[in-house]
Motif scaffolding. Structure first.
Motif, PDB file in Angstrom:
ATOM      1  N   UNK A  23      16.014   5.511 -11.043  1.00  0.00           N
ATOM      2  CA  UNK A  23      15.127   5.718 -12.178  1.00  0.00           C
ATOM      3  C   UNK A  23      13.837   6.435 -11.837  1.00  0.00           C
ATOM      4  N   UNK A  24      13.255   6.234 -10.638  1.00  0.00           N
ATOM      5  CA  UNK A  24      12.031   6.970 -10.337  1.00  0.00           C
ATOM      6  C   UNK A  24      12.197   8.474 -10.416  1.00  0.00           C
ATOM      7  N   UNK A  51      15.167   3.745  -4.949  1.00  0.00           N
ATOM      8  CA  UNK A  51      13.783   3.296  -4.822  1.00  0.00           C
ATOM      9  C   UNK A  51      13.508   2.361  -5.994  1.00  0.00           C
ATOM     10  N   UNK A  52      13.373   1.077  -5.706  1.00  0.00           N
ATOM     11  CA  UNK A  52      13.205   0.052  -6.731  1.00  0.00           C
ATOM     12  C   UNK A  52      11.724  -0.298  -6.795  1.00  0.00           C
ATOM     13  N   UNK A  53      11.059   0.091  -7.846  1.00  0.00           N
ATOM     14  CA  UNK A  53       9.620  -0.122  -7.955  1.00  0.00           C
ATOM     15  C   UNK A  53       9.311  -1.502  -8.530  1.00  0.00           C
ATOM     16  N   UNK A  54       8.025  -1.871  -8.455  1.00  0.00           N
ATOM     17  CA  UNK A  54       7.589  -3.135  -9.049  1.00  0.00           C
ATOM     18  C   UNK A  54       7.848  -3.147 -10.550  1.00  0.00           C
ATOM     19  N   UNK A  59      10.948  -5.054 -15.275  1.00  0.00           N
ATOM     20  CA  UNK A  59      11.725  -4.711 -16.469  1.00  0.00           C
ATOM     21  C   UNK A  59      13.180  -5.156 -16.389  1.00  0.00           C
ATOM     22  N   UNK A  60      13.577  -5.775 -15.270  1.00  0.00           N
ATOM     23  CA  UNK A  60      14.953  -6.231 -15.105  1.00  0.00           C
ATOM     24  C   UNK A  60      15.055  -7.716 -15.435  1.00  0.00           C
ATOM     25  N   UNK A 126       8.409 -11.973  -5.158  1.00  0.00           N
ATOM     26  CA  UNK A 126       8.663 -10.758  -5.933  1.00  0.00           C
ATOM     27  C   UNK A 126       7.368 -10.140  -6.462  1.00  0.00           C
ATOM     28  N   UNK A 127       6.403 -10.986  -6.807  1.00  0.00           N
ATOM     29  CA  UNK A 127       5.159 -10.474  -7.367  1.00  0.00           C
ATOM     30  C   UNK A 127       4.349  -9.675  -6.360  1.00  0.00           C
ATOM     31  N   UNK A 128       4.671  -9.795  -5.060  1.00  0.00           N
ATOM     32  CA  UNK A 128       3.940  -9.066  -4.032  1.00  0.00           C
ATOM     33  C   UNK A 128       4.683  -7.835  -3.550  1.00  0.00           C
ATOM     34  N   UNK A 129       5.815  -7.527  -4.172  1.00  0.00           N
ATOM     35  CA  UNK A 129       6.609  -6.373  -3.757  1.00  0.00           C
ATOM     36  C   UNK A 129       6.100  -5.117  -4.446  1.00  0.00           C
TER      37      UNK A 129
END
Length: 655
Positions: A23-24, A51-54, A59-60, A126-129
């Motif tokens: 998606x990026x 590339x999996x963004x925050x 949104x998942x 997860x919140x720190x990724x």
């Protein structure tokens, strides 16, 4: 051989329900550091990269790192512990040895250890990724052994713009789940401090499966002209009760998966793991190029008590690991080209003490590598690299036939690929290479006295990609022809042993795509077809390697129903698999296929408060992602049931 009908099925499925694997690409050309350990644009890499963004994670429907990874093409997650943190990740179809062929990093630091233990995926909240980089099939040159399937790098937030920000999240849910996640960022133009803490307790789905996770870490970044210095420290502590398998024998009327999946036959089993790590990372412009250097140290203590089904006692095991690593590399632009040269150093030791064995291991690795990207004609990038690794591994064990195992050798990996960009958003690539891995301490100890040779893989891959303003699609075909693959072989010796297998092959097709239907609705999907087979060997030739599903599919939809609210739905299908230990494919049944649907509703209340409600396994399917044949019966098999339907509520305050 690749099957045309399978390729046609893959293309049709992805067109019907296009996952945001790339998606990026819709928002630009992301830069990643994982492939060659220096910043590179994804558009120039001859590999299938996600590339999996925050934002992608937010949104998942994902609530754990396990959830995030399992939704992407070619990623198979197996769980035999009942804990999402201890799930095993397999890239590109290696089955039970997937953990040893998939390299997992956190901020570039290797998390795999010199044994068969799964990486603790819950060690970072997860919140720190900041993002997760998944690089399939490419990593042998940059990282050495254990990257044949690919590399997954979990990158935490650090060194961002000036100011102060953070969040606190409280989570509650089924199985008496209680969790606190908090992170903080504070920075000016010279210094940045990023930290996180996580504390989680849950009873999990089954009896004797209570879990505790406490994790914390910080990064201190000193910024200066032309570079920065980062100091980091992390700690992760996990306590986990282990419910063990349920025994299935439907032929004889025994089906606890349907009648009582939460039960345990091992009420005394448990495991605990404490890990601390720290180090320094430096980047500095030097001359015409940039110098990167890393130094890290890790210590891990692990204790377990394994109760065997039918017995009252349990077997104790204590492991202590110390590992020091260092890396230096220099990236030099040469006109339109880039050349990177570097070296790695590893000094590790581990002790294992249990009722059967007293084991001491050591690893001494020194490696040199060179990796280059060369602009040829318009839109074409040639990537070429090589690695030479000097290995001195020793295992001294009192049982298992190993006694003293020493590997003193030199190994090499190489990669050569071409990426060509065309007009209209199209591009294609082709790549070939060689990768390797060494047997870990657990594997070389139990070999019936036969030493394990290093595993080698000859890799080939082709792919085509397209990206437009509202949609994207990608197709990759890969093949790994293996010699001396290291895995358990039930036909070795009288009772089976870890061994070098005869020739094997891992090949497959990965198809993925996404479509922004409107400004508020997005559809994403992927489909993976994987075939892992023994190509030779008595009782093995032509058989399928166990615990490798031929088909995996993911479909996801997100709908922003108003400016401050969104709804996400996802579905995952995993096809049937041969049971673990059914290398001959002769057992009468297989691990059943399963489909799981998840949903998450997210609502913002002003600028500071967000509430998320999640429903996982929405239709309460009874299934297992791992199972094996049962030694005492020709019809019975063991299963490790996955979670039933469960709910979570999370409240986040951002400041």
């Amino acid at each position: 051989m690749f099957k045309p009908q399978t390729c046609a099925l893959a293309i049709a499925a992805a067109c019907a329900a296009a996952h945001a694997d790339d998606a990026p690409r819709l928002a630009g050309d992301p830069v990643i550091v994982t492939a060659s350990r220096v910043p590179q644009k994804v558009s120039s890499l001859p590999a299938n990269v996600s590339v999996i963004t925050a934002d992608d994670i937010a949104n998942s429907t994902a609530t754990t790192v396990q959830d995030v990874l399992s939704a992407y093409a070619g990623v198979h997650v197996l769980n035999s512990s009942g804990s999402a943190s201890s799930a095993m990740v397999d890239l590109r179809g290696f089955g039970m040895s997937g953990n040893s062929n998939t390299l997992i990093l956190v901020d570039g630091v290797r998390q795999n250890t010199n044994d068969l233990a799964a990486v603790n995926l819950g060690s970072v909240a997860l919140s720190s990724v900041e993002r997760i980089e998944v690089v399939r099939g490419l990593g042998g040159v940059a990282y050495g052994g254990g990257a044949t399937g690919g590399v997954i790098n979990i990158i935490t937030k650090s060194g961002a713009a000036s100011g102060a920000s953070g969040s606190v999240t409280l989570i509650g849910g089924s199985y008496d789940l209680r969790q606190l996640d908090a992170n903080l960022h504070a920075a000016n133009q010279f210094v940045a401090l990023d930290g996180y803490i996580q504390s989680m307790k849950t009873g999990n789905y089954r009896q004797n499966n209570a879990e505790r996770n406490d994790n914390a870490g910080f990064t201190l970044t000193f910024k200066h002209d032309g570079g920065d210095i980062k100091l980091f420290a992390k700690t992760a502590n996990q306590g986990l009760r282990l419910p063990g398998p349920i025994i299935m024998d439907p032929v004889n009327g025994l089906n606890p998966l349907a009648t009582y999946p939460v039960g345990t036959l091992t009420p005394n089993s448990y495991a605990s793991t404490d890990t601390t790590s720290g180090g320094v990372s430096v980047s500095q412009e030097l001359g015409a190029g940039t110098l990167y250097a890393d130094l890290s140290r890790r210590h891990k203590d692990a204790d377990s008590c394994t109760q065997f089904v039918g017995s009252s006692g349990c077997s104790l095991d204590h492991r202590s690991l110390d590992e020091n690593t260092a890396s230096v590399r220099y990236e030099l632009p040469i006109g339109k080209h880039k050349l990177s040269v570097g070296g790695d150093w590893l000094d590790g030791s581990m002790s294992v003490l249990n009722s059967l064995n007293n084991e001491q291991t050591s690893q001494r690795h020194v490696a040199y590598f060179v990796d280059g990207q060369f602009a040829l004609w318009r839109g074409a990038t040639l990537s070429a690299g090589g690695r030479q690794q000097l290995v001195d591994d020793k295992v001294n064990a009192t049982v298992g036939g190993a006694n003293l195992s020493t590997i003193d050798t030199s190994l090499h990996a190489w990669s050569l690929g071409l990426k060509q960009a065309f007009g209209g958003g199209w591009s294609a690539y082709v790549r070939a290479g060689q990768s390797f891995r060494l047997g870990n301490a657990d594997e070389v100890t139990y070999t019936n006295g036969l030493p394990l040779q290093p595993q080698q893989s000859h890799d080939k891959e082709v792919g085509v990609e397209w990206a437009g303003e509202r949609a994207h699609a990608k197709l990759a075909l890969f093949r790994n022809d293996m010699s001396n693959e290291i895995a358990y072989n039930p036909f070795a010796g009288l009772y089976g042993a870890n061994a070098n297998l005869p020739a094997t092959r891992h090949q497959g097709v990965e198809l993925e795509g996404g479509l922004n239907v409107t400004s508020t609705v997005a559809l994403n999907g992927n489909l993976s077809w994987t075939e892992a087979t023994y190509r030779a060997g008595a009782g093995l030739a032509g058989k399928t390697i166990p615990m490798v599903p031929k088909l995996m599919a993911n479909a996801a939809a997100s709908w922003r129903y108003r400016e401050d609210g969104k709804l996400a739905l996802s579905a995952q299908y995993v096809s049937e698999q041969y049971f673990d230990n059914d290398q001959s494919n002769s057992f009468g049944s297989k691990l059943p296929a399963y489909t799981v649907v998840d949903a998450k509703l997210t609502q913002d209340f002003g600028k500071h408060v967000t509430v998320a409600l999640s429903a996982n396994n929405l239709f309460d399917r009874h299934y297992a992602s791992y199972g094996g044949t049962w030694y005492s019966s020709p019809t019975a098999y063991s299963l490790y049931p996955a979670n039933g339907r469960n709910y979570q509520a999370a409240v986040t305050y951002k400041f």
